[in-house]
Design a protein around this motif. Structure first.
Motif, short mmCIF file in Angstrom:
data_model
loop_
_atom_site.label_atom_id
_atom_site.label_comp_id
_atom_site.label_asym_id
_atom_site.label_seq_id
_atom_site.Cartn_x
_atom_site.Cartn_y
_atom_site.Cartn_z
N SER A 235 0.92 -1.34 0.01
CA SER A 235 0.09 0.16 0.01
C SER A 235 1.01 1.28 -0.02
N GLY A 236 0.52 2.29 -0.95
CA GLY A 236 0.99 3.54 -0.79
C GLY A 236 0.59 4.69 0.29
N GLY A 237 -0.13 3.98 1.25
CA GLY A 237 -0.61 4.82 2.22
C GLY A 237 -1.97 5.31 2.37
N ALA A 238 -2.29 6.28 3.15
CA ALA A 238 -3.66 6.96 3.07
C ALA A 238 -3.82 7.51 1.71
N ASP A 239 -5.29 7.53 1.23
CA ASP A 239 -5.34 8.21 -0.09
C ASP A 239 -5.17 9.89 -0.06
N ILE A 240 -4.22 10.38 -0.61
CA ILE A 240 -4.04 11.82 -0.50
C ILE A 240 -5.19 12.38 -1.05
N LYS A 241 -5.55 12.00 -2.19
CA LYS A 241 -7.18 12.72 -2.83
C LYS A 241 -8.01 13.00 -1.59
N GLY B 256 3.89 5.31 4.61
CA GLY B 256 2.83 5.89 5.27
C GLY B 256 1.86 5.23 5.98
N GLY B 257 0.37 5.45 5.66
CA GLY B 257 -0.53 4.50 6.39
C GLY B 257 -0.44 3.30 5.99
N GLY B 258 0.23 2.83 4.91
CA GLY B 258 0.38 1.43 4.29
C GLY B 258 1.43 0.65 5.58
N ARG C 208 12.46 9.10 4.66
CA ARG C 208 13.16 8.19 3.75
C ARG C 208 12.53 6.66 3.68
N TYR C 209 12.69 6.07 2.65
CA TYR C 209 12.30 4.60 2.51
C TYR C 209 13.67 3.60 3.10
N VAL C 210 13.24 2.59 3.47
CA VAL C 210 14.38 1.49 3.67
C VAL C 210 14.13 0.49 2.72
N GLN D 234 4.05 17.32 -9.07
CA GLN D 234 5.44 16.52 -9.60
C GLN D 234 4.90 15.64 -10.60
N ARG D 235 3.82 15.08 -10.32
CA ARG D 235 2.99 14.19 -11.44
C ARG D 235 2.58 14.61 -12.59
N ALA D 236 1.94 15.93 -12.44
CA ALA D 236 1.43 16.52 -13.65
C ALA D 236 2.28 17.03 -14.49
N GLY E 47 5.02 15.64 -15.81
CA GLY E 47 5.07 14.42 -16.71
C GLY E 47 4.22 14.33 -17.84
N ARG E 48 2.95 14.87 -17.98
CA ARG E 48 1.96 14.98 -18.70
C ARG E 48 2.07 16.20 -19.29
N TRP E 49 3.13 16.51 -20.17
CA TRP E 49 3.35 17.53 -21.02
C TRP E 49 2.19 17.74 -22.04
C1 LIG Z 1 -4.06 9.66 8.07
C2 LIG Z 1 -2.75 10.07 8.49
C3 LIG Z 1 -1.73 9.00 8.44
C4 LIG Z 1 -1.46 8.54 6.98
C5 LIG Z 1 -1.04 9.48 6.15
C6 LIG Z 1 -0.70 8.89 4.93
O1 LIG Z 1 -0.33 7.77 4.58
S1 LIG Z 1 0.10 9.90 3.63
C7 LIG Z 1 0.53 9.12 2.45
C8 LIG Z 1 1.67 8.49 2.65
N1 LIG Z 1 2.26 8.08 1.10
C9 LIG Z 1 3.26 8.54 0.33
O2 LIG Z 1 3.58 9.67 0.50
C10 LIG Z 1 3.44 7.77 -0.82
C11 LIG Z 1 3.09 8.70 -2.06
N2 LIG Z 1 3.35 8.01 -3.26
C12 LIG Z 1 4.47 7.72 -3.81
O3 LIG Z 1 5.40 8.11 -3.28
C13 LIG Z 1 4.66 7.18 -5.15
O4 LIG Z 1 3.28 7.37 -5.75
C14 LIG Z 1 4.82 5.75 -5.13
C15 LIG Z 1 6.32 5.28 -4.61
C16 LIG Z 1 3.75 5.08 -4.23
C17 LIG Z 1 4.65 5.02 -6.54
O5 LIG Z 1 5.49 5.71 -7.35
P1 LIG Z 1 5.33 5.45 -8.98
O6 LIG Z 1 6.62 6.43 -9.57
O7 LIG Z 1 5.33 4.07 -9.24
O8 LIG Z 1 4.06 6.04 -9.17
P2 LIG Z 1 3.40 7.78 -9.17
O9 LIG Z 1 4.07 8.37 -8.19
O10 LIG Z 1 3.49 8.20 -10.56
O11 LIG Z 1 2.09 7.58 -8.72
C18 LIG Z 1 0.95 6.51 -9.27
C19 LIG Z 1 -0.20 7.24 -9.45
O12 LIG Z 1 -0.65 6.81 -7.85
C20 LIG Z 1 -0.95 8.13 -7.21
N3 LIG Z 1 -0.66 8.09 -5.85
C21 LIG Z 1 0.39 7.49 -5.33
N4 LIG Z 1 0.48 7.46 -3.97
C22 LIG Z 1 -0.79 7.87 -3.61
C23 LIG Z 1 -1.49 8.02 -2.48
N5 LIG Z 1 -1.05 7.95 -1.40
N6 LIG Z 1 -2.73 8.39 -2.42
C24 LIG Z 1 -3.46 8.79 -3.58
N7 LIG Z 1 -2.92 8.75 -4.84
C25 LIG Z 1 -1.60 8.26 -4.99
C26 LIG Z 1 -0.13 9.11 -8.00
O13 LIG Z 1 -0.79 10.62 -8.03
C27 LIG Z 1 -0.38 8.60 -9.51
O14 LIG Z 1 -1.48 9.15 -10.16
P3 LIG Z 1 -1.67 9.46 -11.40
O15 LIG Z 1 -0.80 10.71 -11.53
O16 LIG Z 1 -1.38 8.42 -12.44
O17 LIG Z 1 -3.03 10.05 -11.76
#
Ligand SMILES: CCC/C=C/C(=O)SCCNC(=O)CCNC(=O)[C@H](O)C(C)(C)COP(=O)([O-])OP(=O)([O-])OC[C@H]1O[C@@H](n2cnc3c(N)ncnc32)[C@H](O)[C@@H]1OP(=O)([O-])[O-]
Length: 719
Positions: free
Chosen positions: A58-64, A99-101, A155-157, A274-276, A278-280
């Motif tokens: 899991s990439g964690g909580a849904d940031i959206k 993160g939440g994951g 940082r990730y490990v 940062q992701r946007a 890339g969609r130039w």
């Molecule tokens: C409640 C409090 C406690 C918890 C807090 C948290 O967990 S905070 C969260 C802590 N977690 C983080 O900070 C991790 C944040 N994520 C990352 O660091 C990276 O996305 C990755 C390493 C997971 C994958 O890298 P990669 O280069 O393989 O892929 P990519 O980066 O291009 O992403 C692909 C698509 O997924 C989308 N998306 C990704 N994550 C989320 C998300 N959590 N949510 C929603 N969407 C997310 C991303 O926008 C993109 O969408 P698009 O543009 O295609 O529409």
């Protein structure tokens, strides 16, 4: 959502399903809660495994979801319920647990990770802290020092490092879910009391207060005004000093403060920006998803000065074969030595072999005949660059992309020197090119989508954040820098000192104020450009004309310093003084202060008291105004492009989102009103005149930044 199945007769398998990264959205959380209830109620099920589909935990909580009303079961009670479960729960971690994951995995009783998995708590990078119990569980599991490191840096490990820390119980090279299921069968029925991390005492080193003090000082020094890293230290301190429940309460309070801060909104915007980028897209309609890049196997770099060396290192480190060309034998030898040193130091840091054999050095431009792409990095001189492009066009095989590392010259003029102008683009790197993340990919009117797509892809492969921008003087970054520098000089004329201006900008969050930055880059660079533009009038020290050029206010202060041989750090004197040439410790210079006094007296300027607000507003709003002009001109496709360029290339504080996002936090109407005010006071400064797009955005009710593109489209269609 989450899928529930029963496997191997007695194991409940919960699979998170929310592509692409299995973020813990409301539907996923609901799925987990429902599945856990089922697993606990089915008598045949003796243990549970939680995994994610498509090889990603899991990439964690849904940031959206952060911006809106939260719905669905909250994360914290869900994780508590898992930890409190009467049957063992095993997390099968593949890909990532972030993160939440990872906090979910910390609520499980066991963690099995694939050897290629990476885990981390990157919430701090989003202006948050691990607020689903992560700040309290992680220090209890791996100790305070390691938890402080992971939580404050985000940082990730790797799985191997996680195993060393005790963050995971086992790693495997095989199918993680199968291994986890077998593991779950083995531990079924075993007591769980010793597996609930929230019940662990927090392991602290004897000098824990000193440690917290040191970390807090380091964090404050490097945070540049960001509040999340500080809250992260406070949360871990709560874990170290309070019982778990009270620590959770403190985590909740700190999280609530962060959640309502503008900083987390800015950082979430930045994440999606940062992701946007890339969609130039190009004004012609060409886009990232309809333009295919051509693979590049072998590249060449022409000119091995500071920039050329950095670019060569970046390419070689990413595995590209590079032909590195410098026409003078002596310079070539020096460059070879410097590049080898850079590669060796980089390789040592990363624990890999240096990519020395990836580079072939040569004095002759003929040696680039068979490469797929050339990056020209000779002096910033149009005549010289034109000559190089003519030679390249004659020498290179058909189809070779010809790119220039110019920081602002006209790409079209270079393209016109070649047989295939459609294969010419700018690739503007930032010094040091093997370190700085930003790359401006500049398309001219003749550049093909193929060339842009290829340069963008190459940028990605060498680890850069690439932004496609149009062709104009200075492109995006340096074009916006011009009014910013100009205002800083005007402020000196009116009574400020370099130290004061820099202090205000550094307090705002820039790594370096404008004058320290100019001293670092070398004052002679801009001086040469101004000379070439006919702006420098030597020995003209008095009279109104000295401070006017082409009907506009002009400050010759930088020129006057250069005439004195004060080029900045490299000469030991600039806007500051340095102990010796090359030293980086800037000290206020009494000579400069009397020089400014004399200058003002000569021009009958009366120094007045200038406050923080004026420095910020004049430097930043003039820059933002130029950003709006850039959008209006179609040089950048959207505000995200500008913001990414400024954060990655010009040390704009990330927690303020970038200049265009910052304008939204100030309020577009306020930016407009202050620009009008300053333009009225300085009518001979065109960069203070609010641009049409800004006026139109304010007139249309200052829509959120995500909607600007629609207004821009309308403005452009009216042109
Ligand atoms: C409640 C409090 C406690 C918890 C807090 C948290 O967990 S905070 C969260 C802590 N977690 C983080 O900070 C991790 C944040 N994520 C990352 O660091 C990276 O996305 C990755 C390493 C997971 C994958 O890298 P990669 O280069 O393989 O892929 P990519 O980066 O291009 O992403 C692909 C698509 O997924 C989308 N998306 C990704 N994550 C989320 C998300 N959590 N949510 C929603 N969407 C997310 C991303 O926008 C993109 O969408 P698009 O543009 O295609 O529409």
């Amino acid at each position: 959502m989450a899928q529930y199945t029963r496997v191997s007769g007695s194991v409940g398998l919960i699979t998170l399903q929310s592509p692409p990264v299995n973020a813990l959205s409301a539907a996923v959380r609901q799925g987990i809660v429902d599945s856990m209830q089922r697993a606990l109620s089915e008598p045949e099920v003796k243990s549970v495994v939680i995994c994610g589909q498509n090889g990603i935990f899991s990439g964690g909580a849904d940031i959206k979801e952060f911006g809106g009303q939260m719905s669905g079961p909250p994360l914290i009670p869900m994780i508590h319920a898992i930890e409190a479960a009467s049957k063992p729960v095993v997390a099968a971690i593949e890909g990532i647990a972030l993160g939440g994951g990872l906090e979910l995995a910390l609520g499980c009783h066991y963690r099995i990770a694939h050897s290629k998995a990476r885990v981390g708590l990157p919430e701090v990078t989003l202006g948050l802290l691990p607020g689903a119990g992560g700040s309290q569980r992680l220090p209890r599991l791996i100790g305070v020092p390691a938890a402080l490191d992971l939580i404050t840096t985000g940082r990730y490990v790797t799985a191997a490092e996680a195993l060393k820390f005790g963050l995971v119980d086992q790693i495997t090279d095989h199918n993680t879910v199968n291994v986890a299921v077998k593991f779950a069968q083995r531990v079924a029925g075993q007591p769980l009391d010793a597996r609930r991390i929230s019940t662990y005492p927090c392991l602290c080193p004897p000098d824990v207060d000193v440690l917290f003090e040191e970390v807090m000082q380091r964090v404050r020094r490097t945070a540049r005004g960001a509040i999340a890293p500080i809250a992260c230290v406070q949360a871990v301190r709560a874990a170290a000093t309070l019982p778990y429940n009270q620590g959770m309460e403190r985590e909740r309070e700190l999280m609530a403060t962060l959640f309502t801060s503008g900083q987390t909104r800015a950082l979430q915007y930045f994440f999606f920006a940062q992701r946007a980028v890339g969609r130039w897209s190009m004004p012609s309609g060409a886009r990232w998803d309809t333009s295919k890049p051509r693979p590049v196997h072998k590249a060449a770099v022409i000119g091995l000065g500071t920039m050329g060396r950095g670019i060569t290192v970046a390419l070689a480190q990413a595995g590209f074969s590079v032909v590195a060309v410098e026409t003078q034998e002596k310079q070539l030898m020096e460059a070879k030595q410097a590049i080898s040193g850079m590669l060796e130091r980089g390789a040592k840091r990363r624990g890999v072999a240096p990519a020395l054999d990836k580079i072939n050095y040569g004095c002759n431009i003929q040696s680039v005949a068979d490469v797929d792409l050339v990056i020209e990095a000779v002096f910033e001189d149009m005549a010289l660059k034109k000559k190089v492009f003519q030679q390249l066009s004659a020498v290179c095989k058909a189809g070779t992309f010809l790119c220039s590392n110019t920081s602002g010259l006209d790409i079209d003029q270079l393209a016109c020197q070649t047989r295939n102008p459609e294969l010419v683009v700018g690739m503007h790197f930032f010094a040091p090119a093997h370190v700085m993340k930003l790359l401006e990919v500049v398309y001219g009117p003749k550049s093909s989508p193929l060339a842009v797509a290829t340069a963008m892809q190459l940028g990605k492969k060498i680890g850069k954040v690439s932004v496609a921008v149009g062709n104009c003087r200075g492109f995006v970054g340096n074009r916006m820098l011009k009014p910013y520098l100009e205002q800083a000089l005007f402020l000196l004329e009116e009574g400020a000192t370099p130290e004061f201006v820099d202090q205000v900008l550094e307090e705002f969050g820039f790594a370096m104020g404008v004058f320290r930055m100019s001293d670092l880059s070398g004052l002679d660079v801009g001086w040469k450009v101004r000379m070439a533009d006919g702006l420098v009038v030597p020995n003209s020290t008095t009279g109104q004309a000295t401070r006017l050029r082409q009907g506009r206010r002009y400050s010759p202060l930088g020129d006057l310093l250069c005439e004195q041989g004060r080029f900045g750090q490299k000469t030991g004197r600039g806007w500051y003084q340095y102990n010796k040439p090359g030293s980086q410790v800037a000290k206020p210079d009494p000579w400069l202060h009397s020089f400014l006094d004399e200058y003002r007296a000569r021009h009958t300027l009366v120094a007045r008291r200038i406050d923080h607000q004026e420095v910020l507003e004049r430097c930043l709003y003039s820059m933002i105004n130029e950003g709006f002009r850039i959008l209006e001109d179609g040089i950048a496709a959207g505000p995200e492009d500008i913001d990414i360029i400024y954060v990655f290339g010009y040390s704009w504080p990330r927690h303020r989102g970038g200049p265009m996002f910052y304008a939204t936090t100030v309020g577009l109407n306020k930016v407009l009103e202050r620009l009008e005010h300053y333009h009225q006071a300085h009518p001979d400064v065109p960069s203070l005149q609010p641009c049409d797009l800004l006026r139109k955005l304010v007139a249309s009710g200052s829509p959120p930044i995500q909607k600007w593109r629609e207004v821009i489209k309308k403005v452009r269609s009216q042109l």
